[in-house]
Design an enzyme around this catalytic site. Structure first.
Site, short mmCIF file in Angstrom:
data_model
loop_
_atom_site.label_atom_id
_atom_site.label_comp_id
_atom_site.label_asym_id
_atom_site.label_seq_id
_atom_site.Cartn_x
_atom_site.Cartn_y
_atom_site.Cartn_z
N LYS A 142 0.85 -1.20 0.00
CA LYS A 142 0.00 0.00 0.00
C LYS A 142 0.88 1.24 0.00
CE LYS A 142 -2.51 1.74 3.65
NZ LYS A 142 -2.44 3.22 3.71
N ASP A 189 -3.43 4.36 -2.13
CA ASP A 189 -4.40 4.85 -1.12
C ASP A 189 -4.38 6.37 -1.09
OD1 ASP A 189 -5.99 5.12 1.15
OD2 ASP A 189 -4.42 4.49 2.54
N LEU A 190 -5.05 7.01 -2.07
CA LEU A 190 -5.04 8.48 -2.14
C LEU A 190 -6.38 9.09 -1.75
CD1 LEU A 190 -2.92 9.05 -5.41
CD2 LEU A 190 -2.15 9.00 -3.03
N LYS A 191 -7.41 8.27 -1.57
CA LYS A 191 -8.70 8.73 -1.02
C LYS A 191 -9.22 9.98 -1.73
CE LYS A 191 -7.90 6.96 3.69
NZ LYS A 191 -6.47 6.56 3.67
N LEU A 192 -9.49 9.87 -3.03
CA LEU A 192 -9.96 11.04 -3.78
C LEU A 192 -11.35 11.49 -3.32
CD1 LEU A 192 -7.59 9.97 -5.56
CD2 LEU A 192 -8.84 10.87 -7.52
N HIS A 193 -11.56 12.80 -3.36
CA HIS A 193 -12.85 13.39 -2.99
C HIS A 193 -12.92 14.79 -3.60
CE1 HIS A 193 -15.89 14.35 0.52
NE2 HIS A 193 -16.41 14.52 -0.69
N ASP A 194 -13.69 14.95 -4.68
CA ASP A 194 -13.81 16.26 -5.34
C ASP A 194 -15.05 16.20 -6.23
OD1 ASP A 194 -13.22 18.80 -6.56
OD2 ASP A 194 -11.09 18.45 -6.19
N ILE A 195 -15.26 17.19 -7.06
CA ILE A 195 -16.44 17.13 -7.93
C ILE A 195 -16.23 16.00 -8.96
CG2 ILE A 195 -17.04 19.56 -7.62
CD1 ILE A 195 -15.82 20.10 -10.41
N PRO A 196 -17.33 15.42 -9.45
CA PRO A 196 -17.22 14.25 -10.32
C PRO A 196 -16.26 14.44 -11.50
CG PRO A 196 -19.50 14.54 -9.67
CD PRO A 196 -18.76 15.73 -9.12
N ASN A 197 -16.33 15.59 -12.16
CA ASN A 197 -15.48 15.78 -13.34
C ASN A 197 -14.00 15.75 -12.98
OD1 ASN A 197 -15.13 16.48 -16.18
ND2 ASN A 197 -14.38 18.45 -15.38
N THR A 230 -12.10 6.11 10.49
CA THR A 230 -12.17 5.58 11.86
C THR A 230 -11.78 6.65 12.89
OG1 THR A 230 -10.02 4.60 11.44
CG2 THR A 230 -11.90 3.13 11.40
N ARG A 236 -3.49 -6.56 14.35
CA ARG A 236 -2.34 -6.71 15.26
C ARG A 236 -2.18 -8.18 15.64
NH1 ARG A 236 -1.49 -2.52 13.47
NH2 ARG A 236 -1.12 -0.52 14.48
N GLY A 252 0.56 -2.43 8.76
CA GLY A 252 1.70 -1.54 8.69
C GLY A 252 2.75 -1.88 9.71
N ARG A 253 2.72 -1.16 10.85
CA ARG A 253 3.79 -1.27 11.83
C ARG A 253 4.08 -2.66 12.38
NH1 ARG A 253 1.19 3.73 14.71
NH2 ARG A 253 -0.53 2.69 13.66
O1 C5P Z 1 0.69 0.62 11.14
P1 C5P Z 1 -0.73 0.19 11.01
O2 C5P Z 1 -0.91 -1.32 10.87
O3 C5P Z 1 -1.65 0.78 12.06
O4 C5P Z 1 -1.17 0.82 9.60
C1 C5P Z 1 -2.48 0.75 9.12
C2 C5P Z 1 -2.57 1.45 7.79
O5 C5P Z 1 -3.94 1.50 7.41
C3 C5P Z 1 -2.07 2.88 7.79
O6 C5P Z 1 -1.54 3.14 6.47
C4 C5P Z 1 -3.32 3.67 8.03
O7 C5P Z 1 -3.28 4.97 7.48
C5 C5P Z 1 -4.37 2.85 7.30
N1 C5P Z 1 -5.74 3.02 7.77
C6 C5P Z 1 -6.11 2.76 9.08
N2 C5P Z 1 -7.42 2.95 9.47
C7 C5P Z 1 -8.33 3.34 8.57
C8 C5P Z 1 -7.98 3.60 7.25
C9 C5P Z 1 -6.65 3.42 6.88
O8 C5P Z 1 -5.29 2.39 9.90
N3 C5P Z 1 -9.58 3.47 8.95
#
Ligand code: C5P
Length: 232
Positions: free
Chosen positions: A32, A59-67, A119, A181, A210-211
């Protein structure tokens, strides 16, 4: 595409992400790429990681007008990513326009998934700042159904919600779930977490980790542990 572990490569530079990926000599994790890395390095980092043989969730989460979203998606489709996303709050017109922009002349396109309520948004901030007064769980499910009706492939959600989303939107509607986790690991700043095995049991299609992998003493071993718990 089947069940897979997506590694959230939340690094700030090309050097950092490539030296992390260099550790994976006998496997090619699904990666990602988020806003930080994309804005730091531009589309070239997507091409470079793709050329190394990784699947990519951009994962750029676009949000703007449709065009505007349609035009942005028609640029992103040339990056050959496997999954990309937008905010369902952009409404049905925006989501349909995004699908049009993302579809290549040959009819193929990356998977497109929606973010529902972040979240980081809770009931109180949603009511106060957004003037949305329905229960937040219902709002998330409504956004999921709206995304499915617009033709999207799935949503990002908590693994705790995967089962309910599949019940409401069908088992083929993808649930991509962060907040994962290991049972014996650090929770960090994630509030509602689940192990890879529990996410599998509840029906998540992809977990985003991620981590627990990027900050592990042995990231390759941590990745393989995730795959063993979630995919096998
Ligand atoms: O390090 P970790 O496992 O918490 O990373 C989770 C990834 O998922 C991060 O890139 C975080 O921005 C993304 N994410 C999230 N919760 C969301 C949406 C995206 O943790 N609701």
């Amino acid at each position: 595409m089947g069940k897979d572990v997506i590694v959230a490569c939340d690094f700030s530079s090309k050097e950092a992400v490539l030296s992390f990926l260099d550790k994976f000599t006998d496997c090619k994790p699904f990666v990602k790429i988020g806003m930080e890395l994309y804005y730091a390095e531009g589309p070239e980092i997507v091409r470079e990681i793709k050329a190394r043989g990784h699947k990519i969730f951009l994962d750029l989460k676009l949000h703007d007008i449709p065009n505007t979203v349609k035009k942005a998606m028609s640029v992103l489709r040339n990056l050959d990513v496997d999954i990309t996303n937008l905010h369902a709050a952009g409404t049905t017109a925006m989501m349909k326009a995004a699908l049009e922009g993302l579809t290549r002349p040959d009819g193929t396109r990356p998977l497109l998934i929606a973010v529902t309520q972040l979240t980081s948004t809770d009931q109180e901030s949603m009511e106060r700042d957004l003037m949305i007064h329905a229960p937040i769980d219902e709002v998330v499910m409504h956004y999921a159904e709206t995304a499915r009706n617009a033709g999207l492939d799935g949503i990002v959600c908590s693994p705790l919600e995967s089962g309910k989303v599949h019940d409401r939107c069908g088992k083929d509607f993808l649930t991509v779930t962060p907040g994962v986790r290991f049972a014996d690991g650090d929770v960090g700043d994630q509030k509602r977490v689940m192990t890879p095995a529990a996410a599998k049991a509840i029906g998540s299609d992809y977990i985003v980790v991620g981590r627990p992998i990027t900050a592990a003493a042995d990231p390759v071993a941590a990745y393989k542990r995730c795959v063993a718990e979630f995919c096998d």
